[in-house]
Enzyme design. Structure first.
Site, PDB file in Angstrom:
ATOM      1  N   GLY A 233       3.437   2.090  -2.428  1.00  9.12           N
ATOM      2  CA  GLY A 233       4.125   0.931  -1.870  1.00  9.12           C
ATOM      3  C   GLY A 233       5.266   1.365  -0.982  1.00  9.12           C
ATOM      4  N   SER A 234       6.200   0.456  -0.799  1.00 10.75           N
ATOM      5  CA  SER A 234       7.301   0.724   0.133  1.00 10.75           C
ATOM      6  C   SER A 234       8.390   1.568  -0.528  1.00 10.75           C
ATOM      7  CB  SER A 234       7.887  -0.605   0.607  1.00 10.75           C
ATOM      8  OG  SER A 234       8.347  -1.324  -0.518  1.00 10.75           O
ATOM      9  N   THR A 237      10.605  -0.522  -2.907  1.00  9.89           N
ATOM     10  CA  THR A 237       9.983  -0.754  -4.218  1.00  9.89           C
ATOM     11  C   THR A 237       9.990   0.537  -5.029  1.00  9.89           C
ATOM     12  OG1 THR A 237       8.586  -2.497  -3.314  1.00  9.89           O
ATOM     13  CG2 THR A 237       7.868  -1.507  -5.377  1.00  9.89           C
ATOM     14  N   GLY A 238       9.742   1.656  -4.375  1.00  9.32           N
ATOM     15  CA  GLY A 238       9.737   2.951  -5.074  1.00  9.32           C
ATOM     16  C   GLY A 238      11.062   3.210  -5.784  1.00  9.32           C
ATOM     17  N   GLU A 255       3.955   7.105  -4.098  1.00  8.99           N
ATOM     18  CA  GLU A 255       3.410   7.330  -2.752  1.00  8.99           C
ATOM     19  C   GLU A 255       3.964   6.215  -1.874  1.00  8.99           C
ATOM     20  OE1 GLU A 255       1.929   9.848  -1.704  1.00  8.99           O
ATOM     21  OE2 GLU A 255       1.099  10.825  -3.471  1.00  8.99           O
ATOM     22  N   CYS A 290      -0.041   4.066   5.850  1.00 16.62           N
ATOM     23  CA  CYS A 290       1.185   4.823   5.534  1.00 16.62           C
ATOM     24  C   CYS A 290       1.325   6.014   6.468  1.00 16.62           C
ATOM     25  CB  CYS A 290       1.184   5.263   4.074  1.00 16.62           C
ATOM     26  SG  CYS A 290      -0.269   6.190   3.590  1.00 16.62           S
TER      27      CYS A 290
HETATM   28  P1  NAD Z   1       5.351  -3.129  -1.665  1.00 13.52           P
HETATM   29  O1  NAD Z   1       6.304  -2.093  -2.091  1.00 13.52           O
HETATM   30  O2  NAD Z   1       5.861  -4.413  -1.192  1.00 13.52           O
HETATM   31  O3  NAD Z   1       4.360  -3.494  -2.883  1.00 13.52           O
HETATM   32  C1  NAD Z   1       3.585  -2.499  -3.532  1.00 13.52           C
HETATM   33  C2  NAD Z   1       3.279  -2.958  -4.935  1.00 13.52           C
HETATM   34  O4  NAD Z   1       4.504  -2.958  -5.692  1.00 13.52           O
HETATM   35  C3  NAD Z   1       2.729  -4.379  -5.035  1.00 13.52           C
HETATM   36  O5  NAD Z   1       1.717  -4.405  -6.011  1.00 13.52           O
HETATM   37  C4  NAD Z   1       3.945  -5.178  -5.478  1.00 13.52           C
HETATM   38  O6  NAD Z   1       3.606  -6.353  -6.183  1.00 13.52           O
HETATM   39  C5  NAD Z   1       4.647  -4.184  -6.378  1.00 13.52           C
HETATM   40  N1  NAD Z   1       6.082  -4.396  -6.575  1.00 13.52           N
HETATM   41  C6  NAD Z   1       6.972  -4.924  -5.706  1.00 13.52           C
HETATM   42  N2  NAD Z   1       8.205  -4.925  -6.246  1.00 13.52           N
HETATM   43  C7  NAD Z   1       8.094  -4.354  -7.469  1.00 13.52           C
HETATM   44  C8  NAD Z   1       9.020  -4.034  -8.494  1.00 13.52           C
HETATM   45  N3  NAD Z   1      10.325  -4.303  -8.381  1.00 13.52           N
HETATM   46  N4  NAD Z   1       8.556  -3.421  -9.606  1.00 13.52           N
HETATM   47  C9  NAD Z   1       7.265  -3.112  -9.723  1.00 13.52           C
HETATM   48  N5  NAD Z   1       6.334  -3.396  -8.795  1.00 13.52           N
HETATM   49  C10 NAD Z   1       6.742  -4.007  -7.672  1.00 13.52           C
HETATM   50  O7  NAD Z   1       4.414  -2.393  -0.622  1.00 13.52           O
HETATM   51  P2  NAD Z   1       3.230  -3.024   0.225  1.00 13.52           P
HETATM   52  O8  NAD Z   1       3.851  -3.899   1.262  1.00 13.52           O
HETATM   53  O9  NAD Z   1       2.186  -3.568  -0.682  1.00 13.52           O
HETATM   54  O10 NAD Z   1       2.613  -1.716   0.913  1.00 13.52           O
HETATM   55  C11 NAD Z   1       3.063  -1.239   2.143  1.00 13.52           C
HETATM   56  C12 NAD Z   1       3.929  -0.019   1.936  1.00 13.52           C
HETATM   57  O11 NAD Z   1       3.206   0.938   1.179  1.00 13.52           O
HETATM   58  C13 NAD Z   1       4.276   0.662   3.242  1.00 13.52           C
HETATM   59  O12 NAD Z   1       5.611   1.090   3.224  1.00 13.52           O
HETATM   60  C14 NAD Z   1       3.341   1.862   3.280  1.00 13.52           C
HETATM   61  O13 NAD Z   1       3.792   2.931   4.074  1.00 13.52           O
HETATM   62  C15 NAD Z   1       3.261   2.207   1.837  1.00 13.52           C
HETATM   63  N6  NAD Z   1       2.041   2.972   1.542  1.00 13.52           N
HETATM   64  C16 NAD Z   1       2.172   4.278   1.181  1.00 13.52           C
HETATM   65  C17 NAD Z   1       1.026   5.035   0.944  1.00 13.52           C
HETATM   66  C18 NAD Z   1       1.122   6.475   0.533  1.00 13.52           C
HETATM   67  O14 NAD Z   1       0.161   6.989  -0.005  1.00 13.52           O
HETATM   68  N7  NAD Z   1       2.234   7.157   0.745  1.00 13.52           N
HETATM   69  C19 NAD Z   1      -0.233   4.455   1.091  1.00 13.52           C
HETATM   70  C20 NAD Z   1      -0.317   3.116   1.462  1.00 13.52           C
HETATM   71  C21 NAD Z   1       0.829   2.385   1.685  1.00 13.52           C
END
Ligand code: NAD
Length: 493
Positions: A233-234, A237-238, A255, A290
């Site tokens: 995720g982002s 969020t990480g 990731e 990503c």
């Molecule tokens: P996001 O962080 O908004 O959401 C990812 C997941 O986290 C979702 O399932 C969401 O419901 C959950 N989430 C959100 N807040 C949370 C919290 N506080 N606690 C626990 N879970 C929570 O990301 P997105 O918009 O779904 O994805 C896009 C991002 O992911 C981009 O920044 C992209 O670069 C990144 N990404 C990284 C990789 C990699 O392998 N490095 C691959 C694909 C996407």
């Protein structure tokens, strides 16, 4: 293996302890290409999560003692079941993401390949004499327990398989949470997996993007019955996930996002080819990758010619609803939140008067949400000519179809600019001189760097980010070991 067949999936469930569950609360997502409302998907309650965690821990007691061979065979069978259902899963993936068909098909294939990759692995145990040779040290790798997999919307099944594959192969049970923006294809695969796996080994719980936004993910990160969280995720969020996991000292694999730089040297060969590759890397999946190329630094000696070749290639990319039209290369932005975010960048570029080199008249912004094709979350593909290095477009991950081109003259300067970001996922360098490209690549603070290629991760490399792009790696032995605890047994004679 039986031949593939096509069904239209219309009902969606949480999978808890081997059973398919509906929920009092449901959620609908939208087809981003058409604006059509998609079927209802269940939202899991905290009681559902508690039940799933108990089931996952109960299943783990026997599942952890199964053999590598057995788990490997089941993963291979799951890959075969995905192949069998590929036509229906592809349609579902297209409906929830707006991806062109070729891309959805590729993702279904990657999901299978990923499962087969992890099915082929087993941690290398080792036994060594210790220094006083009166004892040996035998090191083994054991599963952690219950893995919580929190997944993104950009590749709603390929990314989760990077978690399910190693978690299951290592002997863990897993609870998957799809993104609320893509609540259909992953739960369907988990439902299909129940044909193969004991109850509680693979479970799936849905969440919604309402006021209680991401509550389920947050509960997972705090739950004492979960031993590891793997998030894709982002960055923001990480950080929240890592902080929440600290409460129970969960293992984490993160990731996260990136702002991948592409450096084009003056001695670059075959400019047409390079431009085509850069354009694919920047705009495929509507830039929502990503490891998409997100900033292109072109040496001043070739700036004009590379820029023009990029603009020409962008003009050849057909944007549209891949389910309705042939030849579509780029679909809509996947969801309204992301659309608004990218549109904000586009508006800023226009307001600040940066030079936009592409027009993309066909899909304007104004009709969005009106149910027409033009009302899907379409944005024109945009290339921006040499915006300031400090602009938001250059400094932030755009995750959409807008690409800045920047001019460089000194190698040390371009390396500094490429590294001048909090993230470090990957990068690419293009040069006719491999020694020069390697010299530049060696100075880039990223998890993966590609020379004379755009970012195409393979199972033979390790995948992970430096700096704020994440913690941990995926693929291969090291990827598998992320789902294991090491254990050293000392035997004295
Ligand atoms: P996001 O962080 O908004 O959401 C990812 C997941 O986290 C979702 O399932 C969401 O419901 C959950 N989430 C959100 N807040 C949370 C919290 N506080 N606690 C626990 N879970 C929570 O990301 P997105 O918009 O779904 O994805 C896009 C991002 O992911 C981009 O920044 C992209 O670069 C990144 N990404 C990284 C990789 C990699 O392998 N490095 C691959 C694909 C996407």
């Amino acid at each position: 293996m039986s031949s593939s067949h096509s069904t239209t999936f219309t009902t969606f469930y949480n999978t808890i302890n081997g059973t398919l569950r509906t929920s009092n609360t449901t959620y609908t997502s939208t087809n981003p290409a058409t604006g059509t409302t998609l079927p209802e998907a269940p939202v899991a309650s905290s009681a559902d999560l508690d039940e799933a965690v108990v089931a996952a821990n109960d299943a783990f007691v026997t599942w952890k003692s199964t053999t590598w061979k057995h788990r490997s065979e089941l993963l291979a069978k799951l890959a075969a079941l995905i192949a069998e259902h590929a036509p229906s899963l592809t349609d579902l993936l297209i409906a929830e993401t707006g991806k062109p068909r070729f891309l959805a098909q590729a993702e279904i294939q990657i999901a299978q390949d990923t499962l087969l990759h992890f099915a082929s692995l087993q941690p290398v145990e080792h036994t060594v004499l210790d220094e006083n040779i009166s004892k040996v040290v035998h090191t083994t790798f054991e599963p952690i327990g219950v893995v919580g997999a929190i997944c993104p919307w950009n590749f709603p099944i390929a990314m989760p398989m990077n978690k399910l594959g190693p978690a299951i192969q290592a002997g863990n049970s897993i609870i998957l949470k799809p993104s609320p923006f893509t609540p259909y294809t992953l739960p369907k695969i988990c439902e299909i997996a129940q044909q193969l796996f004991p109850p509680g080994v693979i479970q799936c719980l849905g969440s919604s993007d309402d006021d209680e936004s991401h509550k389920l993910g947050s509960l997972m990160t705090q739950h004492p019955g979960i031993g590891k969280i793997s998030l894709t995720g982002s960055v923001s969020t990480g950080k929240k996930v890592m902080a929440a996991c600290a409460g129970t000292l969960k293992r984490v694999t993160l990731e996260l996002g990136g702002n991948d730089a592409c450096i084009v040297c003056p001695d670059v060969k075959d400019i047409e080819h390079v431009a085509g590759e850069i354009v694919l890397s920047a705009f495929l999946n509507t830039g929502q990758v990503c490891v998409a190329t997100k900033r292109v630094y072109i040496h001043e000696d070739v700036y004009g010619v590379v820029r023009d070749a990029i603009v020409k290639k962008v003009g050849e990319m057909k944007v549209g609803d891949g389910a309705a039209e042939d030849g579509v290369m780029v679909g809509p932005v996947q969801n309204r939140m992301q659309f608004e975010k990218v549109k904000g960048l586009v508006d800023e570029v226009k307001e600040l008067g940066y030079e936009v080199l592409t027009t993309g008249e066909k899909y304007g912004f104004d009709g969005v949400g009106e149910g027409k094709q033009e009302g899907g979350y379409f944005l024109p593909l945009m290339v921006v000519d040499n915006p300031p290095r400090e602009s938001r477009l250059v400094r932030e991950e755009q995750f959409g179809p807008i690409l800045p081109l920047l001019r460089w003259s000194s190698e040390s300067e371009v390396v500094h600019w490429a590294n001048d970001t909090p993230t470090g996922l990957s990068a690419s360098v293009w040069s006719g001189d491999i020694a020069r490209a390697r010299r530049i690549a060696a100075q880039l603070d990223v998890g993966s760097v590609y020379i004379n290629s755009t970012q195409k991760p393979s199972f033979q490399g390790l995948f992970g980010g430096h700096k704020e792009s994440g913690i941990g790696v995926e693929f291969g032995q090291a990827g598998l070991l992320q789902y294991c605890n090491a254990k050293s047994t000392y035997i004295s004679f």
